[in-house]
Design a protein around this motif. Structure first.
Motif, PDB file in Angstrom:
ATOM      1  N   LYS A  56     -57.533  17.487  41.303  1.00  0.00           N
ATOM      2  CA  LYS A  56     -56.938  19.528  41.573  1.00  0.00           C
ATOM      3  C   LYS A  56     -56.630  19.397  40.501  1.00  0.00           C
ATOM      4  O   LYS A  56     -56.859  20.524  40.093  1.00  0.00           O
ATOM      5  N   LEU A  57     -56.270  18.513  39.769  1.00  0.00           N
ATOM      6  CA  LEU A  57     -56.146  18.849  38.288  1.00  0.00           C
ATOM      7  C   LEU A  57     -57.394  18.912  37.254  1.00  0.00           C
ATOM      8  O   LEU A  57     -56.926  19.830  36.254  1.00  0.00           O
ATOM      9  N   MET A  58     -58.504  18.361  37.414  1.00  0.00           N
ATOM     10  CA  MET A  58     -59.402  18.615  36.640  1.00  0.00           C
ATOM     11  C   MET A  58     -60.341  19.906  36.616  1.00  0.00           C
ATOM     12  O   MET A  58     -60.592  20.500  35.711  1.00  0.00           O
ATOM     13  N   GLU A  59     -59.912  20.263  38.342  1.00  0.00           N
ATOM     14  CA  GLU A  59     -60.361  21.955  38.660  1.00  0.00           C
ATOM     15  C   GLU A  59     -59.963  22.836  37.514  1.00  0.00           C
ATOM     16  O   GLU A  59     -59.806  24.064  37.502  1.00  0.00           O
ATOM     17  N   LYS A  60     -58.628  22.379  37.470  1.00  0.00           N
ATOM     18  CA  LYS A  60     -57.259  23.758  36.609  1.00  0.00           C
ATOM     19  C   LYS A  60     -57.243  23.750  35.120  1.00  0.00           C
ATOM     20  O   LYS A  60     -57.286  24.721  34.475  1.00  0.00           O
ATOM     21  N   CYS A  61     -57.701  22.310  34.683  1.00  0.00           N
ATOM     22  CA  CYS A  61     -57.813  21.874  32.943  1.00  0.00           C
ATOM     23  C   CYS A  61     -58.855  22.462  32.691  1.00  0.00           C
ATOM     24  O   CYS A  61     -60.114  22.000  33.412  1.00  0.00           O
ATOM     25  N   VAL A  62     -58.662  23.468  31.251  1.00  0.00           N
ATOM     26  CA  VAL A  62     -59.815  24.084  30.538  1.00  0.00           C
ATOM     27  C   VAL A  62     -59.934  22.547  29.367  1.00  0.00           C
ATOM     28  O   VAL A  62     -61.257  22.862  28.384  1.00  0.00           O
ATOM     29  N   SER A  63     -59.093  22.716  29.231  1.00  0.00           N
ATOM     30  CA  SER A  63     -59.628  21.810  27.497  1.00  0.00           C
ATOM     31  C   SER A  63     -59.966  20.228  27.391  1.00  0.00           C
ATOM     32  O   SER A  63     -60.610  19.281  28.231  1.00  0.00           O
ATOM     33  N   LYS A  64     -60.188  20.222  26.031  1.00  0.00           N
ATOM     34  CA  LYS A  64     -61.210  18.835  25.909  1.00  0.00           C
ATOM     35  C   LYS A  64     -60.477  18.165  24.509  1.00  0.00           C
ATOM     36  O   LYS A  64     -59.824  18.703  24.199  1.00  0.00           O
ATOM     37  N   GLY A  65     -60.764  16.755  24.510  1.00  0.00           N
ATOM     38  CA  GLY A  65     -60.656  15.687  23.841  1.00  0.00           C
ATOM     39  C   GLY A  65     -58.920  15.722  23.558  1.00  0.00           C
ATOM     40  O   GLY A  65     -58.429  15.518  24.540  1.00  0.00           O
ATOM     41  N   TYR A  66     -58.123  15.500  22.694  1.00  0.00           N
ATOM     42  CA  TYR A  66     -57.057  15.128  22.152  1.00  0.00           C
ATOM     43  C   TYR A  66     -56.152  16.248  23.236  1.00  0.00           C
ATOM     44  O   TYR A  66     -55.345  15.389  23.749  1.00  0.00           O
ATOM     45  N   VAL A  67     -56.542  17.650  23.634  1.00  0.00           N
ATOM     46  CA  VAL A  67     -55.308  18.556  23.881  1.00  0.00           C
ATOM     47  C   VAL A  67     -55.341  18.453  25.792  1.00  0.00           C
ATOM     48  O   VAL A  67     -54.778  18.400  26.303  1.00  0.00           O
ATOM     49  N   PHE A  68     -56.882  17.824  25.977  1.00  0.00           N
ATOM     50  CA  PHE A  68     -56.566  17.958  27.519  1.00  0.00           C
ATOM     51  C   PHE A  68     -55.648  16.582  28.172  1.00  0.00           C
ATOM     52  O   PHE A  68     -55.116  16.670  29.515  1.00  0.00           O
ATOM     53  N   GLN A  69     -55.241  15.823  27.396  1.00  0.00           N
ATOM     54  CA  GLN A  69     -54.086  15.027  28.148  1.00  0.00           C
ATOM     55  C   GLN A  69     -52.576  15.269  27.799  1.00  0.00           C
ATOM     56  O   GLN A  69     -52.223  15.496  29.290  1.00  0.00           O
ATOM     57  N   MET A  70     -52.675  16.113  27.255  1.00  0.00           N
ATOM     58  CA  MET A  70     -50.902  17.180  27.574  1.00  0.00           C
ATOM     59  C   MET A  70     -51.621  18.103  28.733  1.00  0.00           C
ATOM     60  O   MET A  70     -50.588  18.509  28.873  1.00  0.00           O
TER      61      MET A  70
END
Length: 207
Positions: free
Chosen positions: A144-158
């Motif tokens: 579910k989180l992967m469907e919502k998240c759009v960042s890549k790299g180090y921002v992704f973890q945040m």
């Protein structure tokens, strides 16, 4: 075998300069491809998670770096913490309890501390360490989180933690001692820092 936990190991190499691919191939020869699954590609970490989930068969997914910065006994501590509070996510924290960082120079410590401080002030995420990558997720929560998240790299973890709070998922924390890698080198550079700051401001404006 001795933990009583049925698990599999999936190794994803996203172009890291620390020799992950070569070591993984050696492990595959020793233990067999049924126990060690290797995925090779050259895309940012968020995409790596998507590829990894396709091969994961368990109910929980523990994500950790393969450069020995994270101790191999810790995933079992995460499992215990998850059962303790029935958490959706268990995150390692270097900045709480007896957690800490060893082997970093002052510059790297200031970057990490500064990133977490800015995140706490702007986003109020309710977690003490947002830039670490050592976490346990329920598989369906990670999807579910992967469907919502759009960042890549180090921002992704945040963003993963920020979105988890938005969606009402529960987060537990385990203090960890992070030891800097002995071999290879970090991919963190000026471009990644700029991308992190842009991502932080984007999340502040949209969450």
């Amino acid at each position: 075998r001795f933990s009583g936990i049925d698990f599999e190991i999936i190794i994803i190499d996203d172009g890291s300069p620390d020799g992950t691919q070569e070591v993984a191939q050696q492990l595959e020869k020793i233990y067999g491809s049924d126990k060690i699954v290797i995925i090779l590609f050259l895309f940012p970490s968020g995409t790596a998670y998507i590829h990894g989930m396709k091969y994961a068969t368990g109910n929980f997914i523990v994500i950790m770096d393969a450069d020995l910065s994270h101790h191999v006994r810790l995933p079992f501590m995460y499992c215990g913490k998850q059962k303790e509070g029935n958490f959706d996510i268990v995150s390692g924290t270097r900045y709480k309890g007896n957690g800490g960082v060893y082997g970093w120079d002052l510059k790297r410590k200031l970057i990490s501390r500064g990133a977490n401080f800015l995140t706490q002030v702007l986003l109020r995420p309710g977690a003490s360490d947002l830039t670490g990558s050592f976490r346990l997720y329920r598989k369906e929560v990670l999807q579910k989180l992967m469907e919502k998240c759009v960042s890549k790299g180090y921002v992704f973890q945040m963003e993963m933690i920020v979105r988890a709070r938005q969606l009402g998922f529960t987060i537990g924390e385990v203090p960890i001692s992070f030891v800097d890698r002995v071999y290879g080198e970090s991919k963190l550079g000026g471009n990644e820092i700029v991308s992190f700051l842009k991502g932080l401001l984007t999340l502040f404006a949209t969450t």
